[in-house]
Design an enzyme around this catalytic site. Structure first.
Site, PDB file in Angstrom:
ATOM      1  N   ASP A  48       0.667  -1.170  -0.020  1.00 49.93           N
ATOM      2  CA  ASP A  48      -0.040  -0.111   0.154  1.00 49.93           C
ATOM      3  C   ASP A  48       0.821   1.118  -0.067  1.00 49.93           C
ATOM      4  OD1 ASP A  48      -2.330   1.905   0.829  1.00 49.93           O
ATOM      5  OD2 ASP A  48      -3.362   0.393   1.069  1.00 49.93           O
ATOM      6  N   ASP A  74       3.771   2.765  -4.523  1.00 47.39           N
ATOM      7  CA  ASP A  74       2.707   3.252  -5.595  1.00 47.39           C
ATOM      8  C   ASP A  74       2.468   2.333  -6.623  1.00 47.39           C
ATOM      9  OD1 ASP A  74       1.330   4.886  -7.354  1.00 47.39           O
ATOM     10  OD2 ASP A  74       2.475   6.493  -7.077  1.00 47.39           O
ATOM     11  N   VAL A  75       1.327   1.694  -6.832  1.00 47.80           N
ATOM     12  CA  VAL A  75       1.084   0.807  -7.937  1.00 47.80           C
ATOM     13  C   VAL A  75       1.013   1.488  -9.288  1.00 47.80           C
ATOM     14  CG1 VAL A  75       0.036  -1.039  -6.412  1.00 47.80           C
ATOM     15  CG2 VAL A  75      -1.399   0.719  -7.817  1.00 47.80           C
ATOM     16  N   ASN A 101      -5.907  -4.949  -6.157  1.00 50.33           N
ATOM     17  CA  ASN A 101      -6.985  -4.493  -5.182  1.00 50.33           C
ATOM     18  C   ASN A 101      -6.743  -2.900  -5.310  1.00 50.33           C
ATOM     19  OD1 ASN A 101      -9.338  -4.229  -3.269  1.00 50.33           O
ATOM     20  ND2 ASN A 101      -7.662  -3.524  -2.160  1.00 50.33           N
ATOM     21  N   TYR A 166     -13.924   6.663 -13.318  1.00 53.10           N
ATOM     22  CA  TYR A 166     -13.848   5.250 -12.497  1.00 53.10           C
ATOM     23  C   TYR A 166     -14.446   4.086 -13.338  1.00 53.10           C
ATOM     24  CZ  TYR A 166     -14.515   2.100  -8.581  1.00 53.10           C
ATOM     25  OH  TYR A 166     -14.414   0.969  -7.773  1.00 53.10           O
ATOM     26  N   LYS A 170     -12.331   0.689 -14.617  1.00 52.90           N
ATOM     27  CA  LYS A 170     -12.663  -0.696 -13.933  1.00 52.90           C
ATOM     28  C   LYS A 170     -13.127  -1.448 -15.345  1.00 52.90           C
ATOM     29  CE  LYS A 170     -11.789  -0.249  -9.770  1.00 52.90           C
ATOM     30  NZ  LYS A 170     -10.762  -1.118  -9.185  1.00 52.90           N
ATOM     31  N   THR A 201     -17.601   0.420   2.970  1.00 50.79           N
ATOM     32  CA  THR A 201     -16.208   0.730   3.336  1.00 50.79           C
ATOM     33  C   THR A 201     -15.859   2.166   2.752  1.00 50.79           C
ATOM     34  OG1 THR A 201     -13.823   0.374   2.729  1.00 50.79           O
ATOM     35  CG2 THR A 201     -15.226  -0.100   0.798  1.00 50.79           C
TER      36      THR A 201
END
Length: 273
Positions: A48, A74-75, A101, A166, A170, A201
């Protein structure tokens, strides 16, 4: 008659001896997934950008007797992802499972009002991130017959108001999942995706930055929307995590390229609200 080549369910769901890496694992679905993976016997790499949250997640797993480490990453940064994968392999000797994720929402906006920086940031984390993590994980996964589980979204399957970046990101994860399944199934790697719906969440901590009245209003909006779907509620993070982990185990040995909705039935019907 049972095919003797297919392991019994008890052994199929065990992840003893396997190594799993979960991005965005400091909170929410990622944190729950790390816990379920560890509970199934996997050694877990918690990854993360949130150092404090990631360290706390890994420590909580160690406190209950599981093997876990935290690696900051940092992906969206290729050099950081490559270094993370190399460190994970150095620490645990290999990699069997990758759970992509990490994700951000980018906020709510109409497309013509969306700034380029937000579009680029959402694409960088939500789509470039899974690409980079898969790129650097695949050599290990091919060597060990591993699995990738991508966390997409119902917003990658249907249009949703005020979420152009978004939804597009996705949707890209869904398409990438299917494409990787085609190329890497023959190379021994299964690639699947889950599409969560309304989950209880706070993605990216956006709700936490609101005042008490704003938080209450945001929660109420989600609960009202979730109440219209067939199961009538939001999911708990564990309900999504268990499906992710199932897809990573031998119990899902004949599944690849699957896009699995975990959405309380919301994509099966019109939203009549």
């Amino acid at each position: 008659m049972t095919d003797q080549r297919i392991p019994a369910l008890a052994s199929a769901v065990s992840l003893e001896g396997q190594v799993a890496l979960v991005t965005g694992a400091s909170s929410g679905i990622g944190q729950a997934t790390a816990a379920v993976l560890a509970g199934a016997g996997a050694r877990v790499v918690v990854a993360d950008v949130n150092v404090d949250g990631g360290e706390a997640t890994a420590q909580a797993l160690r406190d209950r007797g599981d093997e876990a480490i935290f690696l900051a990453c940092d992906v969206a940064d290729g050099a950081q992802v490559q270094a993370m994968m190399e460190e994970a392999v150095a620490r645990f000797g290999g990699l069997d499972i990758l759970v992509n994720n990490a994700g951000i929402s980018g906020g709510a906006s109409l497309l013509h009002e969306l700034d380029l920086e937000t579009w680029d940031q959402v694409m960088a984390v939500n789509l470039r991130g899974p690409f980079l993590c898969a790129k650097y994980a695949l050599p290990q996964l091919m060597a060990r017959g591993g699995a990738i589980v991508n966390v997409a979204s119902t917003y990658g399957l249907v249009g949703a108001p005020g979420a152009p970046a978004y939804c597009a990101s996705k949707g890209g994860v869904v398409a990438l999942t299917r494409q990787l399944a085609v190329d890497y199934g023959p190379r021994g790697v299964r690639v699947n995706a889950v599409c969560p719906g309304y989950v209880d969440t706070d993605m990216g901590g956006g709700r936490a930055r609101l005042g008490p009245e704003g938080q209450a209003a945001a929660i109420a909006r989600r609960e009202t929307a979730a109440a219209r779907q067939p199961l009538g509620r939001q999911a708990h993070v564990d309900e999504v995590a268990r499906v992710i982990v199932f897809l990573a185990t031998g119990a899902a040995s004949f599944m690849t390229g699957s896009i699995v909705t975990v959405d309380g039935g919301c994509t099966t019907t019109f939203n009549h609200g």
